[in-house]
Scaffold this motif. Sequence first.
Motif, PDB file in Angstrom:
ATOM      1  N   LEU A  62       0.841  -1.527   0.283  1.00 43.06           N
ATOM      2  CA  LEU A  62      -0.308  -0.413   0.023  1.00 43.06           C
ATOM      3  C   LEU A  62       0.202   1.068  -0.130  1.00 43.06           C
ATOM      4  CD1 LEU A  62      -2.489  -0.938   2.608  1.00 43.06           C
ATOM      5  CD2 LEU A  62      -2.886  -1.282   0.056  1.00 43.06           C
ATOM      6  N   ASP A  63      -0.149   2.499  -0.744  1.00 47.38           N
ATOM      7  CA  ASP A  63       1.305   3.464  -0.759  1.00 47.38           C
ATOM      8  C   ASP A  63       0.717   4.651  -1.081  1.00 47.38           C
ATOM      9  OD1 ASP A  63       3.626   5.437  -1.067  1.00 47.38           O
ATOM     10  OD2 ASP A  63       5.202   3.936  -1.482  1.00 47.38           O
ATOM     11  N   THR A  64       1.300   5.591  -1.696  1.00 51.98           N
ATOM     12  CA  THR A  64       0.401   6.497  -2.693  1.00 51.98           C
ATOM     13  C   THR A  64       0.555   6.985  -3.949  1.00 51.98           C
ATOM     14  OG1 THR A  64       2.345   8.232  -1.358  1.00 51.98           O
ATOM     15  CG2 THR A  64      -0.349   7.931  -0.620  1.00 51.98           C
ATOM     16  N   ALA A  65       2.269   6.351  -4.258  1.00 56.01           N
ATOM     17  CA  ALA A  65       2.489   5.795  -5.570  1.00 56.01           C
ATOM     18  C   ALA A  65       2.501   4.929  -6.587  1.00 56.01           C
ATOM     19  CB  ALA A  65       3.739   6.488  -5.410  1.00 56.01           C
ATOM     20  N   ASP A  66       2.986   4.606  -7.176  1.00 61.88           N
ATOM     21  CA  ASP A  66       2.788   3.310  -8.097  1.00 61.88           C
ATOM     22  C   ASP A  66       3.816   3.294  -8.525  1.00 61.88           C
ATOM     23  OD1 ASP A  66       2.207   0.527  -8.733  1.00 61.88           O
ATOM     24  OD2 ASP A  66      -0.154   1.234  -9.850  1.00 61.88           O
ATOM     25  N   PRO A  67       4.836   2.789  -9.020  1.00 59.55           N
ATOM     26  CA  PRO A  67       5.067   1.500  -8.260  1.00 59.55           C
ATOM     27  C   PRO A  67       5.269   2.146  -6.946  1.00 59.55           C
ATOM     28  CG  PRO A  67       6.826   1.829  -9.505  1.00 59.55           C
ATOM     29  CD  PRO A  67       5.568   2.521 -10.032  1.00 59.55           C
ATOM     30  N   CYS A  68       5.701   1.488  -5.933  1.00 52.91           N
ATOM     31  CA  CYS A  68       5.524   1.899  -4.363  1.00 52.91           C
ATOM     32  C   CYS A  68       7.233   2.379  -3.689  1.00 52.91           C
ATOM     33  CB  CYS A  68       5.251   0.667  -3.204  1.00 52.91           C
ATOM     34  SG  CYS A  68       6.249  -0.645  -3.071  1.00 52.91           S
ATOM     35  N   GLY A  69       7.024   2.659  -2.821  1.00 50.45           N
ATOM     36  CA  GLY A  69       8.542   3.411  -2.475  1.00 50.45           C
ATOM     37  C   GLY A  69       9.535   2.071  -2.527  1.00 50.45           C
ATOM     38  N   ILE A  70       8.988   1.172  -1.824  1.00 51.26           N
ATOM     39  CA  ILE A  70      10.255  -0.078  -1.961  1.00 51.26           C
ATOM     40  C   ILE A  70      10.693  -0.496  -2.854  1.00 51.26           C
ATOM     41  CG2 ILE A  70      10.463  -2.169  -1.256  1.00 51.26           C
ATOM     42  CD1 ILE A  70       8.538  -1.339   1.729  1.00 51.26           C
ATOM     43  N   CYS A  71       9.515  -0.975  -4.116  1.00 52.74           N
ATOM     44  CA  CYS A  71      10.080  -0.696  -5.787  1.00 52.74           C
ATOM     45  C   CYS A  71      10.646  -0.024  -6.168  1.00 52.74           C
ATOM     46  CB  CYS A  71       8.276  -1.656  -6.444  1.00 52.74           C
ATOM     47  SG  CYS A  71       7.903  -3.012  -5.280  1.00 52.74           S
ATOM     48  N   ARG A  72      10.623   0.912  -6.071  1.00 56.49           N
ATOM     49  CA  ARG A  72      11.526   2.385  -6.921  1.00 56.49           C
ATOM     50  C   ARG A  72      12.951   2.648  -6.157  1.00 56.49           C
ATOM     51  NH1 ARG A  72       6.783   5.149  -5.292  1.00 56.49           N
ATOM     52  NH2 ARG A  72       7.618   6.547  -4.362  1.00 56.49           N
ATOM     53  N   ASP A  73      12.680   2.092  -4.590  1.00 54.10           N
ATOM     54  CA  ASP A  73      14.370   1.915  -4.280  1.00 54.10           C
ATOM     55  C   ASP A  73      15.484   1.713  -5.146  1.00 54.10           C
ATOM     56  OD1 ASP A  73      16.210   2.099  -2.360  1.00 54.10           O
ATOM     57  OD2 ASP A  73      15.076   2.205  -0.436  1.00 54.10           O
ATOM     58  N   PRO A  74      16.395   2.286  -5.649  1.00 49.91           N
ATOM     59  CA  PRO A  74      17.249   1.205  -6.530  1.00 49.91           C
ATOM     60  C   PRO A  74      18.180   0.849  -5.330  1.00 49.91           C
ATOM     61  CG  PRO A  74      17.608   3.908  -5.950  1.00 49.91           C
ATOM     62  CD  PRO A  74      16.182   3.760  -5.319  1.00 49.91           C
ATOM     63  N   ARG A  75      18.202   1.142  -3.936  1.00 50.27           N
ATOM     64  CA  ARG A  75      19.182   0.695  -2.314  1.00 50.27           C
ATOM     65  C   ARG A  75      18.825  -1.173  -2.696  1.00 50.27           C
ATOM     66  NH1 ARG A  75      18.653   5.041   1.560  1.00 50.27           N
ATOM     67  NH2 ARG A  75      16.818   4.787   0.415  1.00 50.27           N
ATOM     68  N   ARG A  76      17.387  -1.813  -2.685  1.00 46.32           N
ATOM     69  CA  ARG A  76      17.273  -2.353  -2.137  1.00 46.32           C
ATOM     70  C   ARG A  76      17.527  -3.690  -3.517  1.00 46.32           C
ATOM     71  NH1 ARG A  76      13.517  -1.737   2.264  1.00 46.32           N
ATOM     72  NH2 ARG A  76      12.690  -4.230   1.830  1.00 46.32           N
ATOM     73  N   ASP A  77      17.687  -4.832  -3.106  1.00 45.11           N
ATOM     74  CA  ASP A  77      18.068  -6.033  -3.554  1.00 45.11           C
ATOM     75  C   ASP A  77      16.942  -6.829  -4.621  1.00 45.11           C
ATOM     76  OD1 ASP A  77      19.522  -8.613  -4.614  1.00 45.11           O
ATOM     77  OD2 ASP A  77      19.675  -9.346  -2.329  1.00 45.11           O
TER      78      ASP A  77
END
Length: 197
Positions: A62-77
């Motif tokens: 759940l987020d206000t943006a699509d894709p969400c902040g986690i999916c957009r975060d370039p630091r995520r594996d």
Amino acid sequence: MMLSDMERLVQLLARLPGLGPRSARRAALHLIKKRESLMLPLASALGEAAANIRNCSVCGNLDTADPCGICRDPRRDTATICVIEGVADLWALERTAAFKGRYHVLGGTLSALDGIGPEQLNIDGLVKRAADPAVTEVILAMGATVDGQTTAHYIMDRLAGLDVKVTRLAHGVPVGGELDYLDDGTLTAALRARRPL
């Protein structure tokens, strides 16, 4: 018979998890007493949340943006996807700050009694994401319930033909737990999941 505004507020609050009729009445009275400092800001926040929060089209968060902040975060594996039943599980894992990969929210578990089959869950989306060559591991983080385990086995079968490692969260003795307070199922899972030191 028309309900008064107060009765309607109590009935709506009583639908929330953990609130029965008595707790809902107390909450409604508290909101009325704190109308300016709590009730009006809460009503505004609820309206904004209803208008702006949506499910991420990639992972189901759940987020206000699509894709969400986690999916957009370039630091995520991007090589690791953790599969969870619901957004509350995502929040719990994020609180630990131990997982740095991406998530996939199923939207529940398989349950024949409740009429929830694979079509009602976001399993096809997971299989599509797991087929990406960049993904090397899928972690199944289902609950240790019958429905959770059934869902995990179904997903393992669906991912069997893909070149991806499928792992699951360990089950067993919690940190700080004492053996004599644990149920038989937890102790059995802990014995089966033992590892060398």
